[in-house]
Every structure is written in structure tokens, then in C-alpha cells.
Design a protein around this motif. Structure first.
Motif, mmCIF file in Angstrom:
data_model
loop_
_atom_site.group_PDB
_atom_site.id
_atom_site.type_symbol
_atom_site.label_atom_id
_atom_site.label_comp_id
_atom_site.label_asym_id
_atom_site.label_seq_id
_atom_site.Cartn_x
_atom_site.Cartn_y
_atom_site.Cartn_z
ATOM 1 N N GLU A 9 51.466 18.279 57.161
ATOM 2 C CA GLU A 9 50.665 17.076 57.361
ATOM 3 C C GLU A 9 49.941 17.139 58.697
ATOM 4 O OE1 GLU A 9 49.876 15.310 54.888
ATOM 5 O OE2 GLU A 9 51.080 13.494 54.920
ATOM 6 N N SER A 10 49.940 18.293 59.321
ATOM 7 C CA SER A 10 49.265 18.451 60.605
ATOM 8 C C SER A 10 47.759 18.492 60.399
ATOM 9 C CB SER A 10 49.714 19.742 61.295
ATOM 10 O OG SER A 10 51.091 19.692 61.607
ATOM 11 N N PRO A 11 47.005 17.611 61.060
ATOM 12 C CA PRO A 11 45.542 17.638 60.932
ATOM 13 C C PRO A 11 44.992 19.018 61.285
ATOM 14 C CG PRO A 11 46.243 15.638 62.038
ATOM 15 C CD PRO A 11 47.456 16.503 61.928
ATOM 16 N N GLY A 12 43.961 19.407 60.570
ATOM 17 C CA GLY A 12 43.337 20.692 60.847
ATOM 18 C C GLY A 12 43.967 21.853 60.125
ATOM 19 N N THR A 13 44.903 21.599 59.216
ATOM 20 C CA THR A 13 45.491 22.668 58.411
ATOM 21 C C THR A 13 44.952 22.592 56.986
ATOM 22 O OG1 THR A 13 47.405 21.343 57.733
ATOM 23 C CG2 THR A 13 47.605 22.617 59.785
ATOM 24 N N ALA A 14 45.009 23.715 56.271
ATOM 25 C CA ALA A 14 44.486 23.747 54.904
ATOM 26 C C ALA A 14 45.269 22.815 53.970
ATOM 27 C CB ALA A 14 44.478 25.178 54.386
ATOM 28 N N PRO A 15 46.619 22.802 54.005
ATOM 29 C CA PRO A 15 47.347 21.858 53.142
ATOM 30 C C PRO A 15 47.024 20.401 53.464
ATOM 31 C CG PRO A 15 48.821 23.583 53.911
ATOM 32 C CD PRO A 15 47.550 23.717 54.698
ATOM 33 N N TRP A 16 46.785 20.115 54.737
ATOM 34 C CA TRP A 16 46.453 18.746 55.138
ATOM 35 C C TRP A 16 45.127 18.306 54.543
ATOM 36 C CZ3 TRP A 16 42.200 17.220 58.135
ATOM 37 C CH2 TRP A 16 42.187 15.871 58.531
ATOM 38 N N VAL A 17 44.098 19.131 54.658
ATOM 39 C CA VAL A 17 42.790 18.704 54.167
ATOM 40 C C VAL A 17 42.799 18.579 52.648
ATOM 41 C CG1 VAL A 17 41.711 21.009 53.958
ATOM 42 C CG2 VAL A 17 40.297 18.997 54.443
ATOM 43 N N LEU A 18 43.569 19.435 51.965
ATOM 44 C CA LEU A 18 43.673 19.293 50.509
ATOM 45 C C LEU A 18 44.301 17.944 50.166
ATOM 46 C CD1 LEU A 18 43.410 20.488 47.653
ATOM 47 C CD2 LEU A 18 45.692 21.479 47.968
ATOM 48 N N LYS A 19 45.372 17.589 50.855
ATOM 49 C CA LYS A 19 46.021 16.308 50.569
ATOM 50 C C LYS A 19 45.124 15.133 50.945
ATOM 51 C CE LYS A 19 50.110 17.192 52.558
ATOM 52 N NZ LYS A 19 50.249 18.656 52.682
ATOM 53 N N GLN A 20 44.356 15.278 52.021
ATOM 54 C CA GLN A 20 43.450 14.195 52.397
ATOM 55 C C GLN A 20 42.413 13.942 51.302
ATOM 56 O OE1 GLN A 20 45.363 12.791 54.639
ATOM 57 N NE2 GLN A 20 43.546 12.201 55.813
ATOM 58 N N GLU A 21 41.876 14.997 50.737
ATOM 59 C CA GLU A 21 40.928 14.819 49.629
ATOM 60 C C GLU A 21 41.609 14.156 48.445
ATOM 61 O OE1 GLU A 21 38.211 18.776 50.650
ATOM 62 O OE2 GLU A 21 39.142 18.557 48.673
ATOM 63 N N MET A 22 42.824 14.571 48.159
ATOM 64 C CA MET A 22 43.546 13.984 47.030
ATOM 65 C C MET A 22 43.839 12.508 47.261
ATOM 66 S SD MET A 22 46.039 17.268 46.529
ATOM 67 C CE MET A 22 47.157 16.531 45.341
ATOM 68 N N ARG A 23 44.186 12.166 48.499
ATOM 69 C CA ARG A 23 44.427 10.752 48.805
ATOM 70 C C ARG A 23 43.149 9.939 48.658
ATOM 71 N NH1 ARG A 23 48.105 12.912 53.490
ATOM 72 N NH2 ARG A 23 50.181 12.402 52.691
ATOM 73 N N ARG A 24 42.044 10.490 49.114
ATOM 74 C CA ARG A 24 40.769 9.784 48.992
ATOM 75 C C ARG A 24 40.383 9.612 47.529
ATOM 76 N NH1 ARG A 24 36.845 11.455 54.061
ATOM 77 N NH2 ARG A 24 38.479 11.408 55.657
#
Length: 461
Positions: free
Chosen positions: A64-79
Motif C-alpha cells: 500500500e506504499s504510494p509510488g509502487t506498482a501494486p499500489w497504483v493498481l489498487k488505486q485504479e480499482m478503488r476508483r
């Protein structure tokens, strides 16, 4: 994307992660869903319960660290209003920088969401046939797809486009490799010298081979008793075929002349970076089916690995997935049978989050198809689009299931990379660009009202 389509209905097969996500997404878009799960009528060798979204391995959905690939994928999914990401956030447990869940509560939360959705009808039965002319179907049956359904998938995709084994090579901690005994080199000096090469003379090779042949095999579960594919043979099986077989296979020394001695080794074990940080390496082509203790004894005979710490042992196990680059479109449906969509690990992705992500996309695309429409696929520049781009455009001969990594995201322009030296800053820039592209795509689709706040704030809806 809003509004109930007249007579719109889809079938979703699988109650793991991708299936419930696809079902809840399609229902949110106004499409009725028949969700099929064969448990408990028929269990799999890996699952312990009949619950939706059972996590059979780790309970972590990665960083869940900002700036990581898993984080940005989850952010898109949340949006995008991902239902299972909402369940994960609601059942999260402390895990440092990772999103980890209480697996029991996670499954319960998913079950409650499904039960509360009037457009979803749950069927506890095994699906054994796939008729591409009989409406829209999302296959999200996971890597332990039943034999009957696997046969149907093979019939539609062609048996050459279905893999039955996932080979896992051992992974070693980079700090425990004796770099004085190895050298960096690419075969024939093609490309950069990213491989660590562990050279063996003839005596060392013979000692290694004898130990390998004497090692005890791991216990074999009934569900793993399938013939090995020639392209996925364990090293002990290769060794049994002749004393030089490994030297002409994964331990081939050709093109790897040792620059320290200017000689050709008798055999070479190559180690390849496991990640961009280069803090771990995998032993290329060293999948095996040996007991862990014997693996440790045998592998530490490799020069440079005498005191190695292994982060993962080698394995070969059943893992059914389609050869996506050959058969899937960017809308996750079959080129030959557009009414059949795939999601989850059977589609060629690895990991919990990636499985949920493809379930989300398949739900969007299948819902559109049920309404007689075609949804715009997620753009290449998004994390979602990059994941799908990999499984649909990867090199056919070397395709393997993948997790989301920065290697899959669109790279920054060369001029930007030269100007911005800090890797963390570059990664955050990639994430920002991905989210920007996602927002534009999601607005073009017509974002459902309940996820508007999530899209704006980047938090669970």
C-alpha cells in the motif's frame, strides 16, 4: 454504463476472487448474473472451505506504499468501485506497508455483498460445458479448474493453448551469494550483464549431479499426478535422462566464457534478478519436485551458493491457465468466441490483486456485451491496461503468468528518465500518469455514481 439492459444476463463461473468481483461489477452495472461455484458439492485440493474469496495462501494483497506498482493498481480499482477491494479495506489487519486481511472476515464480507445484490443468483454446482452461443460467460475458475471445465476450455482455445503446470524455480537472497565465486555475464554478451553465473568444473558438476540423483522427491498429491510437459521438466527428471542432459539444458555453458579465467566452464547455473531491486535472484530453469531439505543440500553444492539463504524452494504444481497472447483480446474475451470472457489466474495473471483486477474488467466488458455494446478497454497507460496488455501481447514462446510490476507499466520518455535520476520519483511519475489516464477512461465509460467519490479521492467508495 448505468441502467438495466432489457433481458441482459451473464453467467460467471468461479467463486474465488475474480468471479465474485466480476459478478458484483456486472450487477452494479445493471446486468443480472448467475454465479456458479462448485464448492461444496465438489471441493478442490487447495481450498478448505466453500466460502467466496477464500485466500488459500497468504492473506496479503501486497503493498500500500504510494509510488509502487501494486499500489497504483489498487488505486485504479478503488476508483472503479471494486467490490472486493472494498471488502479488503473493511477487513484489513495491521501489516506494515501491505494490505492484509482477516481472511475469514474477508470471505464473510464478500458473501454478504453477494447476498445483498438482487441481480445475483448463486448456483452451487459444477459447470461442465461451455456453449459460446448460449449467452455471455465469464470463466473465472482459477488455476485448479476442474477436469471437465478444463476440457471445455481446451476445446474452445485449442489444447496447445492450455498449460497444466506452473514451474517455480528456487529464489535466493542476493546478499547470501558469494560474489567472489561467480561472474556477471549475458550469454554471448548479448544485452547487459544482468545474470549471475555460477561456473562448475567437471568434478563439481559430477558431485552436484550425483547428489541430485540421490535426492528424495516431494510427496505427490493426487491432484498433481499428471504427466510432465517437456517444456516444464524438473531438473531431477532431466538428470535421469543422462549425465550430460543438464549441460545441454538449464546448465548449458555455451556463450558464457568466464572472463576471470578466460576459460569455458563445464557447466553453469544462471541466476536471474527476481525484481528491479536485485535483492533476490531465481535459479533459471531449476524447477524441481524435491523435498525442501534435499533441495537445500543439493543447491548449496553450486559454487557461490554454499551459504545461500533460499527465500523460496523450487516447485512444480498444477496451474491451469490459457495461453492468453494467442487467444484473448484486450477486452478479455476469446478472439474466436467473443461471448466467452476470462478473468483471474486462468487468464494468465498471478496474485490476489491481479485476479480481482481482471474480474473487475471482465465484469465491465461482459456487462457491456450483454447490453449489445462494446466497452472501451482500459488504456495501455493505466495499471489495469498494462496488466491486460502483458497477458494479451507477451512473447508467445516465453509467456508466463505475471504480477503487476513497473516493468509492465508504460515507461517514461527517455528524456525524462535522464533528467530525473531518483528512481522513486520516476516511479511516482509513472503512477501519476497511470491514474490520469484511468480517470479519463473511467469518465468516458460513464462512472457509476457510487464510485464517483472514490474516483475523485482515490479512496474506497
Amino acid at each position: 454504463m448505468n441502467g438495466i439492459g432489457s433481458g441482459a444476463r451473464i453467467r460467471v463461473i468461479g467463486g474465488g476472487l475474480a468471479g465474485p468481483e466480476a459478478a458484483l461489477t456486472a450487477a452494479r452495472l445493471g446486468v443480472a448474473v448467475d454465479l456458479y461455484e462448485m464448492r461444496p458439492v465438489r471441493q478442490t485440493p487447495a481450498h478448505q472451505t466453500a466460502e467466496f474469496g477464500e485466500l488459500v495462501c497468504s492473506n496479503s494483497l501486497k503493498s500500500e506504499s504510494p509510488g509502487t506498482a501494486p499500489w497504483v493498481l489498487k488505486q485504479e480499482m478503488r476508483r472503479a468501485g471494486s467490490a472486493l477491494l472494498r471488502s479488503a479495506d473493511a477487513t484489513a489487519v495491521p501489516a506494515g506497508h501491505a494490505l492484509a486481511v482477516d481472511r475469514v472476515e474477508f470471505s464473510r464480507h464478500i458473501a454478504e455483498a453477494i447476498a445483498a445484490e438482487p441481480l445475483i443468483t448463486v448456483h452451487r454446482e459444477e459447470v461442465t460445458t461451455l456453449d459460446p452461443e448460449d449467452g455471455i460467460t465469464v470463466v473465472a475458475s482459477g488455476p485448479l479448474c476442474s477436469d471437465a471445465l478444463s476440457g471445455e476450455v481446451a476445446r474452445l482455445t485449442g489444447k496447445d493453448h492450455l498449460a497444466f503446470y506452473d514451474s517455480i524455480s528456487p529464489i535466493v537472497d542476493a546478499e547470501t551469494i558469494d560474489m567472489d565465486r561467480v561472474y556477471m555475464k549475458a550469454r554471448w554478451d548479448k544485452g547487459s550483464a544482468d545474470y549471475i553465473n555460477c561456473p562448475m568444473n567437471r568434478e563439481e558438476y559430477d558431485r552436484f549431479l550425483d547428489a541430485l540423483l540421490a535426492a528424495e522427491p516431494a510427496e505427490t498429491k493426487e491432484w498433481e499426478k499428471l504427466p510432465y510437459f517437456e517444456s516444464c521438466l524438473p531438473i531431477e527428471e532431466l538428470a535421469r535422462r543422462g549425465r550430460d542432459t543438464l549441460r545441454f539444458g538449464p546448465m548449458k555453458p555455451v556463450g558464457l566464457r568466464d572472463p576471470r579465467t578466460d576459460t569455458n566452464p563445464w557447466a553453469v547455473v544462471q541466476l536471474r534478478k527476481e525484481n528491479v531491486r536485485a535483492d533476490s535472484y531465481n535459479l533459471v530453469g531449476f524447477q524441481n519436485h524435491l523435498k525442501y531439505a534435499d533441495q537445500g543440500r543439493v543447491l548449496r553444492l553450486i559454487p557461490g551458493l554454499e551459504n545461500a539463504k533460499f527465500l523460496r524452494w523450487g516447485q512444480i504444481h498444477r496451474n491451469t491457465y490459457i495461453h492468453s497472447p494467442s487467444v484473448l483480446t484486450e477486452n478479455l474475451n476469446l478472439r474466436a468466441y467473443p461471448n466467452v470472457f476470462f478473468a483471474g489466474q486462468i487468464s494468465g495473471v498471478e496474485g490476489y490483486t491481479e485476479s480481482i483486477a481482471t474480474g473487475l474488467l471482465a465484469g465491465i466488458y461482459a456487462a457491456a456485451a450483454a447490453k449489445g455494446q462494446m466497452a472501451e478497454p482500459a488504456p495501455r497507460g493505466t495499471a489495469l491496461g498494462s496488466l491486460v496488455h502483458y497477458i494479451t501481447h507477451a512473447e508467445a514462446k516465453t509467456f508466463q503468468p505475471a504480477n503487476i510490476t513497473f516493468d509492465l507499466l508504460l515507461p517514461l520518455d527517455e528524456a525524462v528518465r535522464k533528467q530525473v535520476r531518483d528512481k522513486k520519483v520516476r516511479h511516482q511519475m509513472q503512477c501519476d500518469l497511470a491514474l490520469e489516464q484511468f480517470d479519463g477512461w473511467w469518465q468516458r465509460l460513464g462512472a457509476p455514481a457510487e464510485s464517483e467519490r472514490a474516483m475523485a479521492e482515490g479512496v474506497p467508495a
